[in-house]
Motif scaffolding. Structure first.
Motif, PDB file in Angstrom:
ATOM      1  N   LYS A  24     -45.074  21.636  39.435  1.00 15.76           N
ATOM      2  CA  LYS A  24     -43.914  22.522  39.403  1.00 15.76           C
ATOM      3  C   LYS A  24     -44.090  23.551  38.293  1.00 15.76           C
ATOM      4  O   LYS A  24     -44.352  23.199  37.145  1.00 15.76           O
ATOM      5  CB  LYS A  24     -42.641  21.714  39.183  1.00 15.76           C
ATOM      6  CG  LYS A  24     -41.385  22.509  39.408  1.00 15.76           C
ATOM      7  CD  LYS A  24     -40.166  21.616  39.439  1.00 15.76           C
ATOM      8  CE  LYS A  24     -38.950  22.411  39.821  1.00 15.76           C
ATOM      9  NZ  LYS A  24     -37.769  21.583  39.930  1.00 15.76           N
ATOM     10  N   SER A  25     -43.927  24.813  38.624  1.00 18.45           N
ATOM     11  CA  SER A  25     -44.076  25.906  37.667  1.00 18.45           C
ATOM     12  C   SER A  25     -42.910  25.919  36.694  1.00 18.45           C
ATOM     13  O   SER A  25     -41.762  25.744  37.084  1.00 18.45           O
ATOM     14  CB  SER A  25     -44.150  27.239  38.413  1.00 18.45           C
ATOM     15  OG  SER A  25     -44.146  28.315  37.506  1.00 18.45           O
ATOM     16  N   GLU A  26     -43.216  26.138  35.420  1.00 18.85           N
ATOM     17  CA  GLU A  26     -42.184  26.201  34.383  1.00 18.85           C
ATOM     18  C   GLU A  26     -41.313  27.445  34.543  1.00 18.85           C
ATOM     19  O   GLU A  26     -40.109  27.403  34.348  1.00 18.85           O
ATOM     20  CB  GLU A  26     -42.840  26.220  32.998  1.00 18.85           C
ATOM     21  CG  GLU A  26     -43.582  24.954  32.653  1.00 18.85           C
ATOM     22  CD  GLU A  26     -42.655  23.803  32.345  1.00 18.85           C
ATOM     23  OE1 GLU A  26     -41.553  24.039  31.816  1.00 18.85           O
ATOM     24  OE2 GLU A  26     -43.026  22.661  32.641  1.00 18.85           O
ATOM     25  N   LYS A  27     -41.917  28.585  34.895  1.00 17.51           N
ATOM     26  CA  LYS A  27     -41.204  29.862  34.950  1.00 17.51           C
ATOM     27  C   LYS A  27     -40.272  29.963  36.146  1.00 17.51           C
ATOM     28  O   LYS A  27     -39.090  30.231  36.017  1.00 17.51           O
ATOM     29  CB  LYS A  27     -42.197  31.014  34.990  1.00 17.51           C
ATOM     30  CG  LYS A  27     -42.977  31.170  33.714  1.00 17.51           C
ATOM     31  CD  LYS A  27     -43.933  32.329  33.806  1.00 17.51           C
ATOM     32  CE  LYS A  27     -44.757  32.462  32.550  1.00 17.51           C
ATOM     33  NZ  LYS A  27     -45.720  33.549  32.642  1.00 17.51           N
ATOM     34  N   SER A  28     -40.817  29.749  37.356  1.00 13.02           N
ATOM     35  CA  SER A  28     -40.032  30.015  38.560  1.00 13.02           C
ATOM     36  C   SER A  28     -39.429  28.767  39.188  1.00 13.02           C
ATOM     37  O   SER A  28     -38.529  28.869  40.010  1.00 13.02           O
ATOM     38  CB  SER A  28     -40.903  30.723  39.593  1.00 13.02           C
ATOM     39  OG  SER A  28     -41.940  29.855  40.020  1.00 13.02           O
ATOM     40  N   GLY A  29     -39.947  27.599  38.840  1.00  8.56           N
ATOM     41  CA  GLY A  29     -39.451  26.374  39.445  1.00  8.56           C
ATOM     42  C   GLY A  29     -40.096  26.064  40.785  1.00  8.56           C
ATOM     43  O   GLY A  29     -39.825  25.039  41.385  1.00  8.56           O
ATOM     44  N   ALA A  30     -40.972  26.958  41.263  1.00  3.49           N
ATOM     45  CA  ALA A  30     -41.673  26.736  42.526  1.00  3.49           C
ATOM     46  C   ALA A  30     -42.868  25.818  42.292  1.00  3.49           C
ATOM     47  O   ALA A  30     -43.353  25.674  41.169  1.00  3.49           O
ATOM     48  CB  ALA A  30     -42.145  28.065  43.098  1.00  3.49           C
ATOM     49  N   TYR A  31     -43.338  25.202  43.347  1.00  3.38           N
ATOM     50  CA  TYR A  31     -44.503  24.336  43.245  1.00  3.38           C
ATOM     51  C   TYR A  31     -45.768  25.137  43.512  1.00  3.38           C
ATOM     52  O   TYR A  31     -45.801  25.999  44.391  1.00  3.38           O
ATOM     53  CB  TYR A  31     -44.410  23.178  44.231  1.00  3.38           C
ATOM     54  CG  TYR A  31     -43.429  22.119  43.792  1.00  3.38           C
ATOM     55  CD1 TYR A  31     -43.821  21.129  42.903  1.00  3.38           C
ATOM     56  CD2 TYR A  31     -42.119  22.127  44.231  1.00  3.38           C
ATOM     57  CE1 TYR A  31     -42.930  20.163  42.470  1.00  3.38           C
ATOM     58  CE2 TYR A  31     -41.218  21.164  43.809  1.00  3.38           C
ATOM     59  CZ  TYR A  31     -41.634  20.180  42.935  1.00  3.38           C
ATOM     60  OH  TYR A  31     -40.752  19.235  42.503  1.00  3.38           O
TER      61      TYR A  31
END
Length: 50
Positions: A24-31
């Motif tokens: 999970k990406s820290e910036k966007s919340g997308a995987y």
């Protein structure tokens, strides 16, 4: 980490493994998917890292 995948690759005399993990990406919340080709002994270490 929601999904993990491991595939065995054989190139010449070396045995390699391609490991894919979903992070999970820290910036966007997308995987995003992180791929790496390594020795089979190091797969568990790669998958256990955050």
């Amino acid at each position: 980490m929601a999904k993990k995948s491991v595939a065995s690759l054989q190139t010449g005399s070396k045995r390699q493994t391609k490991a894919i993990k979903m992070v999970k990406s820290e910036k966007s919340g997308a995987y995003i998917f992180v791929e790496s080709i390594m020795a089979p002994e190091k797969v568990n270490e790669f998958l256990s890292k955050k």
